[in-house]
Design a protein around this motif. Structure first.
Motif, PDB file in Angstrom:
ATOM      1  N   UNK A   1       1.014  -1.221  -0.024  1.00 51.37           N
ATOM      2  CA  UNK A   1       0.017  -0.030   0.053  1.00 51.37           C
ATOM      3  C   UNK A   1       0.740   1.337   0.092  1.00 51.37           C
ATOM      4  N   UNK A   2       0.805   2.026  -1.073  1.00 51.41           N
ATOM      5  CA  UNK A   2       1.529   3.215  -1.195  1.00 51.41           C
ATOM      6  C   UNK A   2       1.085   4.443  -0.392  1.00 51.41           C
ATOM      7  N   UNK A   3       1.769   5.515  -0.035  1.00 49.15           N
ATOM      8  CA  UNK A   3       1.172   6.679   0.245  1.00 49.15           C
ATOM      9  C   UNK A   3       1.220   7.722  -0.597  1.00 49.15           C
ATOM     10  N   UNK A   4      -0.181   8.199  -0.797  1.00 53.04           N
ATOM     11  CA  UNK A   4      -0.474   9.160  -1.943  1.00 53.04           C
ATOM     12  C   UNK A   4      -0.503  10.471  -1.278  1.00 53.04           C
ATOM     13  N   UNK A   5      -0.299  11.586  -1.870  1.00 52.28           N
ATOM     14  CA  UNK A   5      -0.274  12.903  -1.521  1.00 52.28           C
ATOM     15  C   UNK A   5      -1.657  13.362  -1.814  1.00 52.28           C
ATOM     16  N   UNK A   6      -2.192  13.933  -0.549  1.00 56.77           N
ATOM     17  CA  UNK A   6      -3.406  14.432  -0.682  1.00 56.77           C
ATOM     18  C   UNK A   6      -3.457  15.836  -0.267  1.00 56.77           C
ATOM     19  N   UNK A   7      -3.682  16.869  -1.346  1.00 53.99           N
ATOM     20  CA  UNK A   7      -3.573  18.162  -0.940  1.00 53.99           C
ATOM     21  C   UNK A   7      -4.369  18.823   0.293  1.00 53.99           C
ATOM     22  N   UNK A   8      -5.814  18.135   0.213  1.00 54.47           N
ATOM     23  CA  UNK A   8      -6.502  18.448   1.318  1.00 54.47           C
ATOM     24  C   UNK A   8      -6.025  18.160   2.596  1.00 54.47           C
ATOM     25  N   UNK A   9      -5.210  17.023   2.826  1.00 51.96           N
ATOM     26  CA  UNK A   9      -4.591  16.576   4.103  1.00 51.96           C
ATOM     27  C   UNK A   9      -3.625  17.493   4.307  1.00 51.96           C
ATOM     28  N   UNK A  10      -2.966  17.968   3.499  1.00 45.56           N
ATOM     29  CA  UNK A  10      -1.661  18.846   3.700  1.00 45.56           C
ATOM     30  C   UNK A  10      -2.212  20.182   4.106  1.00 45.56           C
ATOM     31  N   UNK A  11      -3.185  20.730   3.399  1.00 47.89           N
ATOM     32  CA  UNK A  11      -3.790  21.790   3.912  1.00 47.89           C
ATOM     33  C   UNK A  11      -4.522  21.888   5.248  1.00 47.89           C
ATOM     34  N   UNK A  12      -4.944  20.822   5.757  1.00 47.28           N
ATOM     35  CA  UNK A  12      -5.493  20.482   6.955  1.00 47.28           C
ATOM     36  C   UNK A  12      -4.629  20.657   7.998  1.00 47.28           C
ATOM     37  N   UNK A  13      -3.314  19.740   7.658  1.00 42.16           N
ATOM     38  CA  UNK A  13      -2.421  19.427   8.682  1.00 42.16           C
ATOM     39  C   UNK A  13      -1.715  20.824   9.026  1.00 42.16           C
ATOM     40  N   UNK A  14      -1.447  21.746   7.956  1.00 43.32           N
ATOM     41  CA  UNK A  14      -0.889  23.067   7.835  1.00 43.32           C
ATOM     42  C   UNK A  14      -1.739  24.023   8.677  1.00 43.32           C
ATOM     43  N   UNK A  15      -3.108  23.954   8.504  1.00 41.67           N
ATOM     44  CA  UNK A  15      -3.794  24.788   9.428  1.00 41.67           C
ATOM     45  C   UNK A  15      -3.745  24.386  10.785  1.00 41.67           C
ATOM     46  N   UNK A  16      -4.004  23.024  11.069  1.00 40.38           N
ATOM     47  CA  UNK A  16      -3.813  22.798  12.642  1.00 40.38           C
ATOM     48  C   UNK A  16      -2.592  23.315  13.161  1.00 40.38           C
ATOM     49  N   UNK A  17      -1.312  22.900  12.475  1.00 38.69           N
ATOM     50  CA  UNK A  17      -0.018  23.388  12.845  1.00 38.69           C
ATOM     51  C   UNK A  17      -0.221  24.638  13.275  1.00 38.69           C
ATOM     52  N   UNK A  18      -0.657  25.619  12.423  1.00 40.15           N
ATOM     53  CA  UNK A  18      -0.691  27.049  12.387  1.00 40.15           C
ATOM     54  C   UNK A  18      -1.600  27.650  13.691  1.00 40.15           C
ATOM     55  N   UNK A  19      -2.582  26.842  13.927  1.00 37.60           N
ATOM     56  CA  UNK A  19      -3.601  27.417  15.045  1.00 37.60           C
ATOM     57  C   UNK A  19      -2.612  27.054  16.399  1.00 37.60           C
ATOM     58  N   UNK A  20      -1.855  26.047  16.526  1.00 40.63           N
ATOM     59  CA  UNK A  20      -1.232  25.549  17.727  1.00 40.63           C
ATOM     60  C   UNK A  20       0.007  26.264  17.742  1.00 40.63           C
ATOM     61  N   UNK A  21       0.408  27.103  16.708  1.00 37.27           N
ATOM     62  CA  UNK A  21       2.013  27.659  16.848  1.00 37.27           C
ATOM     63  C   UNK A  21       1.852  28.802  18.087  1.00 37.27           C
ATOM     64  N   UNK A  22       2.874  28.442  18.866  1.00 32.03           N
ATOM     65  CA  UNK A  22       2.860  29.377  20.016  1.00 32.03           C
ATOM     66  C   UNK A  22       3.479  30.776  19.523  1.00 32.03           C
ATOM     67  N   UNK A  23       3.037  31.739  20.230  1.00 32.96           N
ATOM     68  CA  UNK A  23       3.169  33.379  19.836  1.00 32.96           C
ATOM     69  C   UNK A  23       4.416  33.843  20.495  1.00 32.96           C
TER      70      UNK A  23
END
Length: 83
Positions: A1-23
């Motif tokens: 089973x190969x890992x495929x790039x999913x742009x929606x998953x990437x965007x979701x992960x990036x948004x969650x990362x930015x929300x939890x980023x310390x100021x």
């Protein structure tokens, strides 16, 4: 089973990362200035988070597929016993 790039998953992960980023609490007004090594570490950290999320999703999908396969196997076994 190969890992495929999913742009929606990437965007979701990036948004969650930015929300939890310390100021950063700086009074100098130069918050946009970063050390080059710090920027590299930040980017590498983002990649690791996104990769980990993708692997976790892959494991969940595989787990679901195995569970479904086991259910089909058990149904076949039950049908064979009745026949």
């Amino acid at each position: 089973m190969s890992l495929k790039f999913d742009a929606n998953e990437f965007d979701s992960a990036l948004r969650q990362f930015k929300q939890h980023k310390p100021v950063a609490s700086s009074t100098s007004g130069s918050d946009a200035v970063r050390i080059p090594g710090e920027l590299d570490q930040s980017e590498a950290f983002k990649v690791r988070i996104i990769t980990a999320r993708a692997k976790l999703k892959l494991m969940r999908d595989r787990s679901d597929a195995l569970r479904d396969s086991l259910q089909r196997f058990r149904m076949q076994q039950n049908n064979a016993k009745r026949a």
